[in-house]
Design an enzyme around this catalytic site. Structure first.
Site, short mmCIF file in Angstrom:
data_model
loop_
_atom_site.label_atom_id
_atom_site.label_comp_id
_atom_site.label_asym_id
_atom_site.label_seq_id
_atom_site.Cartn_x
_atom_site.Cartn_y
_atom_site.Cartn_z
CB THR A 84 -25.17 -12.25 -33.15
OG1 THR A 84 -25.23 -13.62 -33.55
CG2 THR A 84 -23.74 -11.87 -32.88
CD GLU A 101 -25.51 -20.46 -33.02
OE1 GLU A 101 -26.44 -21.25 -32.99
OE2 GLU A 101 -25.32 -19.69 -33.98
NE ARG A 154 -30.27 -21.40 -33.12
CZ ARG A 154 -29.74 -20.91 -34.23
NH1 ARG A 154 -28.45 -20.96 -34.44
NH2 ARG A 154 -30.52 -20.37 -35.15
N1 ADP Z 1 -33.92 -5.67 -35.46
C1 ADP Z 1 -33.23 -5.76 -36.58
N2 ADP Z 1 -33.65 -5.13 -37.68
C2 ADP Z 1 -32.97 -5.23 -38.84
N3 ADP Z 1 -31.83 -5.95 -38.99
C3 ADP Z 1 -31.35 -6.60 -37.92
C4 ADP Z 1 -32.02 -6.54 -36.67
N4 ADP Z 1 -31.33 -7.29 -35.79
C5 ADP Z 1 -30.28 -7.79 -36.47
N5 ADP Z 1 -30.27 -7.36 -37.74
C6 ADP Z 1 -29.34 -7.71 -38.81
O1 ADP Z 1 -29.76 -8.98 -39.30
C7 ADP Z 1 -28.66 -9.85 -39.52
C8 ADP Z 1 -28.79 -11.05 -38.62
O2 ADP Z 1 -28.68 -10.64 -37.26
P1 ADP Z 1 -27.89 -11.50 -36.19
O3 ADP Z 1 -27.90 -10.75 -34.92
O4 ADP Z 1 -26.57 -11.92 -36.74
O5 ADP Z 1 -28.87 -12.78 -36.10
P2 ADP Z 1 -28.59 -14.22 -35.53
O6 ADP Z 1 -27.45 -14.13 -34.58
O7 ADP Z 1 -29.87 -14.60 -34.89
O8 ADP Z 1 -28.30 -15.08 -36.70
C9 ADP Z 1 -27.42 -9.01 -39.24
O9 ADP Z 1 -26.98 -8.48 -40.47
C10 ADP Z 1 -27.90 -7.92 -38.33
O10 ADP Z 1 -27.15 -6.73 -38.46
C1 LIG Z 2 -27.06 -24.68 -33.82
C2 LIG Z 2 -26.98 -25.10 -35.26
C3 LIG Z 2 -26.77 -24.18 -36.25
N1 LIG Z 2 -26.71 -24.58 -37.53
C4 LIG Z 2 -26.46 -23.57 -38.59
C5 LIG Z 2 -27.64 -22.72 -38.93
C6 LIG Z 2 -27.00 -21.45 -39.38
O1 LIG Z 2 -26.56 -21.58 -40.72
C7 LIG Z 2 -25.79 -21.34 -38.46
C8 LIG Z 2 -26.08 -20.58 -37.23
O2 LIG Z 2 -26.42 -19.30 -37.59
P1 LIG Z 2 -27.22 -18.25 -36.67
O3 LIG Z 2 -27.24 -17.05 -37.54
O4 LIG Z 2 -26.39 -18.07 -35.46
O5 LIG Z 2 -28.56 -18.78 -36.37
O6 LIG Z 2 -25.47 -22.68 -38.11
C9 LIG Z 2 -26.86 -25.90 -37.87
O7 LIG Z 2 -26.84 -26.26 -39.06
N2 LIG Z 2 -27.03 -26.82 -36.89
C10 LIG Z 2 -27.11 -26.46 -35.58
O8 LIG Z 2 -27.28 -27.35 -34.69
#
Ligand code: ADP
Ligand SMILES: Cc1cn([C@H]2C[C@H](O)[C@@H](COP(=O)(O)O)O2)c(=O)[nH]c1=O
Length: 281
Positions: A84, A101, A154
């Protein structure tokens, strides 16, 4: 030359299909694909048949108008790997449309929270969540483009190849649920054109994701153990790096993503051109 011939032939076929009645429409397609489609409003108004850049030998799928022209980049990676945050960074660019997502839907479908239910009792609710994830992902893929480049978090592919697969392999999804989901998925992939030009894989270590997940503190995810992130990590690696599990739908750009945010933003800029010039031939 061969390509333009093929396109010309395809256009003639398309014009013919459009000018024929519904019964004949079915015949035309089944002749080519050995499948019978029932024409419906959605097909007639929103889609067309296309011999596209990834479809050869008279294979045809339902395609939304214009879907073959825009560039589609899917950002893949473990939970809390930074997808994200990466998309947020690119969303500041005019010609890029960012689709995160549809997690708000997974947390609230008509007042129900299938994401929370799945974490509470995966054997009972895994199918429910994954059916809805598959639907909402398909909807994302097929939504009308608002910019020449689309970056999405994704894909319908990772939902199946990573999350459904993990539920099944860990013994938390009954055979029958897996079979039903797999048939749905296979039908979609065989019959609907879902273009992806590039996969950007944010490669992280499970421990780093675990720390970021704890910091983010999403209520449904509080009980996720590190072992779960390790399993999800391995499935990503086998799919996108080792290429030993499932077909990879597009070239993969790997970006190591354990680094702190400023360095990650720098890395995104370093890779900007590679990402924006991607075109899966
Ligand atoms: N490079 C980074 N270093 C430290 N924290 C990060 C970094 N990138 C994202 N975060 C933090 O980690 C958490 C997960 O990031 P996010 O972008 O929501 O991941 P995803 O979408 O893959 O689940 C958030 O709290 C975000 O602020
Ligand atoms: C695509 C997908 C996601 N999930 C779950 C896994 C995580 O709890 C969230 C997605 O979070 P993210 O921080 O954006 O990675 O959804 C799942 O259970 N099944 C799926 O297919």
């Amino acid at each position: 030359m061969a390509l333009s011939c093929c396109i010309g032939q395809f256009r003639r076929t398309l014009a013919h299909i459009h000018s024929t009645a519904a019964g004949s429409f079915n015949q035309q397609i089944s002749h080519c694909q050995k499948r019978v489609y029932r024409p419906c409003t959605w097909i007639n108004t929103q889609t067309r048949l296309l011999s596209s850049r990834t479809q050869q030998n008279c294979t045809r799928k339902l395609v939304r108008n214009g879907e073959d022209k825009k560039l589609v980049i899917c950002v893949e990676g473990n939970i809390a790997s930074g997808k994200t945050t990466c998309l947020e960074h690119f969303s500041k660019t005019n010609e890029i449309e960012v689709l995160t997502e549809p997690i708000s839907k997974w947390r609230d479908v008509q007042g129900h929270n299938p994401l929370a239910l799945m974490y509470q009792d995966p054997s009972r609710w895994g199918l429910t969540l994954q059916t809805y994830v598959q639907l909402t992902m398909l909807n994302r893929h097929l939504s009308t483009a608002s910019a020449p480049v689309r970056m999405m978090e994704r894909s319908i592919y990772s939902a199946k190849y990573i999350f459904v697969e993990n539920l099944y392999r860990s013994g938390k999804m009954p055979d029958v649920d897996f079979a039903v989901l797999s048939e749905w998925f296979d039908w979609i992939i065989q019959n609907i054109f879902i273009p992806v030009d590039l996969i950007v894989y944010l490669q992280t270590t499970p421990q780093i994701c675990y720390e970021r997940l704890k910091e983010r503190c999403r209520v449904e995810e509080t009980m996720i153990p590190i072992e779960y992130l390790e399993a999800i990590h391995q499935l990503h690696e086998d799919w996108l790096i080792n290429k030993t599990s499932f077909k990879v739908p597009a070239p993969v750009l790997v970006i190591p993503a354990d680094h702190a945010l400023p360095k990650m933003l720098h890395k995104y800029e370093e890779n900007r051109e590679k990402i924006l010039l991607a075109r899966n031939a």
